[in-house]
Design a protein around this motif. Structure first.
Motif, PDB file in Angstrom:
ATOM      1  N   PRO A  39      55.478  27.695  37.714  1.00 51.94           N
ATOM      2  CA  PRO A  39      55.355  28.247  36.353  1.00 51.94           C
ATOM      3  C   PRO A  39      54.145  27.474  35.434  1.00 51.94           C
ATOM      4  O   PRO A  39      53.786  28.274  34.635  1.00 51.94           O
ATOM      5  CB  PRO A  39      56.733  27.676  35.397  1.00 51.94           C
ATOM      6  N   GLY A  40      53.481  26.392  35.958  1.00 53.48           N
ATOM      7  CA  GLY A  40      52.477  25.718  35.465  1.00 53.48           C
ATOM      8  C   GLY A  40      51.203  26.447  35.601  1.00 53.48           C
ATOM      9  O   GLY A  40      50.148  26.520  34.906  1.00 53.48           O
ATOM     10  N   LEU A  41      51.252  27.407  36.676  1.00 48.54           N
ATOM     11  CA  LEU A  41      50.068  28.155  36.953  1.00 48.54           C
ATOM     12  C   LEU A  41      49.927  29.558  36.043  1.00 48.54           C
ATOM     13  O   LEU A  41      49.068  30.144  36.037  1.00 48.54           O
ATOM     14  CB  LEU A  41      50.126  28.520  38.285  1.00 48.54           C
ATOM     15  N   GLN A  42      50.849  29.818  35.649  1.00 49.93           N
ATOM     16  CA  GLN A  42      50.963  31.086  34.513  1.00 49.93           C
ATOM     17  C   GLN A  42      49.810  31.187  33.745  1.00 49.93           C
ATOM     18  O   GLN A  42      49.147  32.446  33.751  1.00 49.93           O
ATOM     19  CB  GLN A  42      52.276  31.439  34.060  1.00 49.93           C
ATOM     20  N   ASN A  43      49.906  30.422  32.832  1.00 57.40           N
ATOM     21  CA  ASN A  43      48.685  30.535  31.697  1.00 57.40           C
ATOM     22  C   ASN A  43      47.251  30.317  32.491  1.00 57.40           C
ATOM     23  O   ASN A  43      46.670  31.114  32.063  1.00 57.40           O
ATOM     24  CB  ASN A  43      48.800  29.335  30.934  1.00 57.40           C
ATOM     25  N   GLN A  44      47.239  29.600  33.447  1.00 53.65           N
ATOM     26  CA  GLN A  44      45.952  29.588  34.291  1.00 53.65           C
ATOM     27  C   GLN A  44      45.581  31.059  34.800  1.00 53.65           C
ATOM     28  O   GLN A  44      44.456  31.502  34.720  1.00 53.65           O
ATOM     29  CB  GLN A  44      45.588  28.618  35.483  1.00 53.65           C
ATOM     30  N   ILE A  45      46.628  31.488  35.330  1.00 53.29           N
ATOM     31  CA  ILE A  45      46.250  33.042  36.054  1.00 53.29           C
ATOM     32  C   ILE A  45      45.912  33.950  34.915  1.00 53.29           C
ATOM     33  O   ILE A  45      45.291  34.752  35.040  1.00 53.29           O
ATOM     34  CB  ILE A  45      47.685  33.368  36.855  1.00 53.29           C
ATOM     35  N   LYS A  46      46.896  33.721  33.745  1.00 50.61           N
ATOM     36  CA  LYS A  46      46.559  34.805  32.689  1.00 50.61           C
ATOM     37  C   LYS A  46      44.992  34.723  32.146  1.00 50.61           C
ATOM     38  O   LYS A  46      44.375  35.719  31.986  1.00 50.61           O
ATOM     39  CB  LYS A  46      47.543  34.429  31.575  1.00 50.61           C
ATOM     40  N   ARG A  47      44.486  33.522  32.101  1.00 53.04           N
ATOM     41  CA  ARG A  47      43.235  33.224  31.878  1.00 53.04           C
ATOM     42  C   ARG A  47      42.217  33.673  32.771  1.00 53.04           C
ATOM     43  O   ARG A  47      41.080  34.186  32.299  1.00 53.04           O
ATOM     44  CB  ARG A  47      42.814  31.540  31.396  1.00 53.04           C
ATOM     45  N   GLY A  48      42.581  33.671  34.071  1.00 54.92           N
ATOM     46  CA  GLY A  48      41.480  34.310  35.019  1.00 54.92           C
ATOM     47  C   GLY A  48      41.303  33.415  36.042  1.00 54.92           C
ATOM     48  O   GLY A  48      41.393  32.108  35.786  1.00 54.92           O
ATOM     49  N   VAL A  49      41.799  33.837  37.284  1.00 53.15           N
ATOM     50  CA  VAL A  49      41.268  32.949  38.458  1.00 53.15           C
ATOM     51  C   VAL A  49      40.314  33.738  39.387  1.00 53.15           C
ATOM     52  O   VAL A  49      40.423  34.959  39.257  1.00 53.15           O
ATOM     53  CB  VAL A  49      42.513  32.501  39.221  1.00 53.15           C
ATOM     54  N   SER A  50      39.868  33.028  40.202  1.00 53.13           N
ATOM     55  CA  SER A  50      39.017  33.645  41.362  1.00 53.13           C
ATOM     56  C   SER A  50      39.739  33.561  42.853  1.00 53.13           C
ATOM     57  O   SER A  50      40.292  32.365  43.008  1.00 53.13           O
ATOM     58  CB  SER A  50      37.577  32.976  41.496  1.00 53.13           C
ATOM     59  N   VAL A  51      39.624  34.389  43.501  1.00 49.77           N
ATOM     60  CA  VAL A  51      40.513  34.711  44.690  1.00 49.77           C
ATOM     61  C   VAL A  51      39.537  34.925  45.884  1.00 49.77           C
ATOM     62  O   VAL A  51      38.749  35.731  45.786  1.00 49.77           O
ATOM     63  CB  VAL A  51      41.405  35.667  44.687  1.00 49.77           C
ATOM     64  N   SER A  52      39.640  34.185  46.789  1.00 48.32           N
ATOM     65  CA  SER A  52      38.776  34.261  48.059  1.00 48.32           C
ATOM     66  C   SER A  52      39.845  34.445  49.259  1.00 48.32           C
ATOM     67  O   SER A  52      40.751  33.794  49.382  1.00 48.32           O
ATOM     68  CB  SER A  52      37.929  33.122  48.505  1.00 48.32           C
ATOM     69  N   ILE A  53      39.655  35.664  49.925  1.00 52.01           N
ATOM     70  CA  ILE A  53      40.675  36.020  50.806  1.00 52.01           C
ATOM     71  C   ILE A  53      39.601  36.084  52.214  1.00 52.01           C
ATOM     72  O   ILE A  53      38.589  36.932  52.528  1.00 52.01           O
ATOM     73  CB  ILE A  53      40.992  37.549  50.763  1.00 52.01           C
ATOM     74  N   ASP A  54      40.054  35.320  53.031  1.00 49.06           N
ATOM     75  CA  ASP A  54      39.341  35.326  54.309  1.00 49.06           C
ATOM     76  C   ASP A  54      38.012  34.939  54.174  1.00 49.06           C
ATOM     77  O   ASP A  54      37.073  35.742  54.918  1.00 49.06           O
ATOM     78  CB  ASP A  54      39.752  36.381  55.512  1.00 49.06           C
ATOM     79  N   GLY A  55      37.381  34.348  53.375  1.00 48.79           N
ATOM     80  CA  GLY A  55      36.023  33.969  53.261  1.00 48.79           C
ATOM     81  C   GLY A  55      35.328  35.082  52.110  1.00 48.79           C
ATOM     82  O   GLY A  55      34.260  34.748  51.833  1.00 48.79           O
ATOM     83  N   LEU A  56      35.924  36.170  51.697  1.00 47.18           N
ATOM     84  CA  LEU A  56      35.511  36.926  50.551  1.00 47.18           C
ATOM     85  C   LEU A  56      35.866  36.799  49.314  1.00 47.18           C
ATOM     86  O   LEU A  56      37.140  36.762  49.149  1.00 47.18           O
ATOM     87  CB  LEU A  56      35.514  38.580  51.049  1.00 47.18           C
ATOM     88  N   ILE A  57      34.985  36.454  48.379  1.00 44.86           N
ATOM     89  CA  ILE A  57      35.502  36.228  46.780  1.00 44.86           C
ATOM     90  C   ILE A  57      35.603  37.645  46.224  1.00 44.86           C
ATOM     91  O   ILE A  57      34.820  38.529  46.235  1.00 44.86           O
ATOM     92  CB  ILE A  57      34.521  35.416  46.250  1.00 44.86           C
ATOM     93  N   TYR A  58      36.824  38.015  45.673  1.00 41.24           N
ATOM     94  CA  TYR A  58      37.492  39.099  44.631  1.00 41.24           C
ATOM     95  C   TYR A  58      37.656  38.618  43.213  1.00 41.24           C
ATOM     96  O   TYR A  58      38.283  37.488  43.104  1.00 41.24           O
ATOM     97  CB  TYR A  58      38.801  39.819  45.331  1.00 41.24           C
TER      98      TYR A  58
END
Length: 81
Positions: A39-58
């Motif tokens: 649950p502590g991640l919820q606010n961070q996720i709402k603010r925005g996160v970057s995701v890299s999947i198998d070496g590619l950033i989305y």
């Protein structure tokens, strides 16, 4: 299950875990399940996160598919100007 590496200032929100495993078909589902599990991640996720999947950033790849053996890096969204 996708292997998720939690980076930087997001780590304290997973109890200090740097790697977690989450069952998800795409990025949107992954972020929802991460928020439910940590649950502590919820606010961070709402603010925005970057995701890299198998070496590619989305930045807005909510529907990007995940494979069972995908390696996902979750990073705080980088702001710049």
């Amino acid at each position: 299950m996708a292997k998720v590496i939690v980076w930087g200032s997001l780590k304290p929100h997973t109890g200090g875990k740097t790697t977690v495993e989450i069952e998800a078909r795409n990025v949107q589902e992954l972020l929802a399940r991460l928020g439910e599990t940590y649950p502590g991640l919820q606010n961070q996720i709402k603010r925005g996160v970057s995701v890299s999947i198998d070496g590619l950033i989305y930045r807005e790849g909510w529907l990007e598919p995940l494979k069972p053996d995908s390696e996902v890096f979750l990073l705080p969204r980088m702001q710049g100007g």
